[in-house]
Design an enzyme around this catalytic site. Structure first.
Site, short mmCIF file in Angstrom:
data_model
loop_
_atom_site.label_atom_id
_atom_site.label_comp_id
_atom_site.label_asym_id
_atom_site.label_seq_id
_atom_site.Cartn_x
_atom_site.Cartn_y
_atom_site.Cartn_z
N PRO A 106 0.84 -1.03 -0.04
CA PRO A 106 -0.04 -0.19 0.07
C PRO A 106 0.88 1.25 -0.12
O PRO A 106 1.96 1.33 0.66
CB PRO A 106 -0.86 -0.06 1.17
CG PRO A 106 -0.36 -1.28 2.11
CD PRO A 106 0.74 -1.96 1.00
N ILE A 107 0.53 2.23 -0.75
CA ILE A 107 1.17 3.65 -0.76
C ILE A 107 0.88 4.39 0.04
O ILE A 107 -0.19 4.59 0.93
CB ILE A 107 0.78 4.25 -2.35
CG1 ILE A 107 1.27 3.32 -3.33
CG2 ILE A 107 1.46 5.68 -2.50
CD1 ILE A 107 0.67 3.83 -4.74
N GLY A 112 7.11 1.10 3.18
CA GLY A 112 8.18 0.93 2.36
C GLY A 112 7.91 0.85 0.65
O GLY A 112 8.59 0.28 -0.12
N ALA A 115 10.46 3.00 -1.28
CA ALA A 115 11.67 2.50 -1.22
C ALA A 115 11.81 1.18 -2.14
O ALA A 115 12.73 1.10 -3.13
CB ALA A 115 12.16 2.16 -0.01
N ALA A 116 10.83 0.52 -2.03
CA ALA A 116 10.52 -0.88 -3.21
C ALA A 116 10.65 0.03 -4.53
O ALA A 116 11.52 -0.94 -5.37
CB ALA A 116 9.49 -1.39 -2.87
N ASP A 157 14.79 1.98 4.90
CA ASP A 157 13.87 1.31 3.74
C ASP A 157 14.53 0.91 2.45
O ASP A 157 14.16 -0.22 2.29
CB ASP A 157 12.84 2.55 3.38
CG ASP A 157 11.84 2.96 4.47
OD1 ASP A 157 12.31 2.54 5.77
OD2 ASP A 157 10.65 3.48 4.37
O1 PMV Z 1 8.24 6.56 5.89
P1 PMV Z 1 8.17 5.51 6.87
O2 PMV Z 1 6.77 5.56 7.49
O3 PMV Z 1 8.68 4.19 6.67
O4 PMV Z 1 9.04 6.06 8.18
C1 PMV Z 1 10.38 5.95 7.96
C2 PMV Z 1 11.03 5.73 9.31
C3 PMV Z 1 11.51 7.25 10.15
O5 PMV Z 1 12.64 6.77 10.92
C4 PMV Z 1 10.50 7.72 10.74
C5 PMV Z 1 12.35 8.03 9.02
C6 PMV Z 1 13.64 7.54 8.55
O6 PMV Z 1 14.15 8.06 7.70
O7 PMV Z 1 14.22 6.32 9.00
#
Ligand code: PMV
Length: 325
Positions: A106-107, A112, A115-116, A157
């Protein structure tokens, strides 16, 4: 000659240490059995080279001139163009490019998906140009794409999406772990969240209360270390980590309420990712998805999923996705 490559990479759950990881602390992260699939093909072009990107989930297509200005495009296309620029000298000048993207992640839920996308993007271009997937090199360029999307993320991520399995991660450490939780439910509140805003809130708190802030960040790291060394204590450590995240200001009343209801049934729950909405993770071996929905009736719940953890990272695929085979 047409050439096609297909890759996939997984989403992630931060088990402990989100936000503290931005400040160099250790976090525990695991990949999950939800993947993004990407296909990249060369297409003979009679005329000028074009770059065509089709997102199956939103049924949107972008056809762009890759030599034109990148900032005129949507941010994800800017990411594609950034990676295209990196590899363009290895591509034949006669070829246009066609990309397709399909995702099970899910977006904007903190699982992640971006990142994927970044990892698969670099993976596809690298595979097309050099016929291999060197994880470290791909991860570094994927981080640059993540910076374009999110400012200066910690890199957790893209690293877990590239390498897969479970990791203890900090800005200076990446260690694989056999850590696996078999009873983990992902509860998506469906409440939109902004990682940038939440990271900013924590920054404001730490700047205004440096001593308390540092103490909380250290305590979060302590929870992470304890989860790794004493996984049998993970229930209690989830609660402690959630309390600390609340003190940092990233919980919201809707999340507090869900955590409280589940705790009354001895289910430990915490935010995963940035907080302010998005997803929670809950440890339960006795409650089914239906039972959890029933317990949380009246609360903002978009979906509840039990997922596999510690899956393979970036990999080459023979088919674009399971649905297409
Ligand atoms: O974008 P999210 O919800 O996956 O959060 C990332 C995790 C944080 O620690 C809040 C930010 C980071 O860059 O690590």
């Amino acid at each position: 000659m047409k050439k096609t490559v297909i890759v996939s990479s997984p989403g992630k759950l931060i088990i402990g240490g989100e936000h503290a990881v931005v400040y160099g602390r250790r976090a525990l992260v695991t990949s999950i059995g939800m993947r993004l699939y990407m296909q990249l093909s060369t297409v003979d072009s009679a005329d000028k080279r074009t770059l065509d990107v089709f997102f199956h989930d939103t049924n949107t297509r972008h056809t762009v001139d890759p030599s034109g200005p990148a900032d005129a495009h949507a941010i994800e296309i800017q990411g594609v163009l950034r990676v295209y620029d990196h590899y363009k000298s290895s591509l034949s000048e006669k070829d246009s490019l066609a990309m397709e993207v399909r995702s099970e992640i899910p977006i904007g839920a903190g699982l992640g998906s971006s990142a994927a996308f970044s990892v698969c993007l670099v993976g596809c271009f690298h595979l097309l140009c050099h016929e291999k997937l060197p994880a470290e090199e791909i991860n570094q360029l994927a981080y640059q794409v993540e910076c374009l999307f999110h400012g200066t993320p910690s890199g957790i991520d893209n690293t877990i999406s590239t390498f897969g399995q479970s990791l203890v991660y900090s800005r200076t450490l990446k260690r694989h772990l056999s850590f696996r939780l078999s009873n983990l439910a992902i509860i998506d509140t469906g409440i939109p969240k902004s990682t940038k805003r939440m990271v900013g809130l924590v920054r404001d708190y730490v700047d205004a209360h440096p001593e308390e802030g540092e103490a909380i960040l250290n305590e979060i790291e302590g929870c992470v270390d304890r989860m790794i060394d004493h996984p049998e204590e993970v229930d209690e450590l989830f609660q402690r980590n959630q309390d600390l995240l609340k003190r940092l200001g990233v919980s919201i009343p809707e999340i507090d309420r869900i955590v409280e209801i589940l705790l009354q049934r001895n289910i430990s729950t915490k935010i995963t990712g940035a907080g302010g909405g998005g997803c929670l993770i809950a440890l339960t071996s006795t409650f089914t998805k239906e039972k959890l929905f029933e317990l949380l009736n009246g609360n903002p719940i978009k979906s509840i999923e039990f997922v596999e953890c510690g899956v393979e990272g970036l990999r080459e695929e023979t088919a674009f996705s399971e649905q297409s085979t």
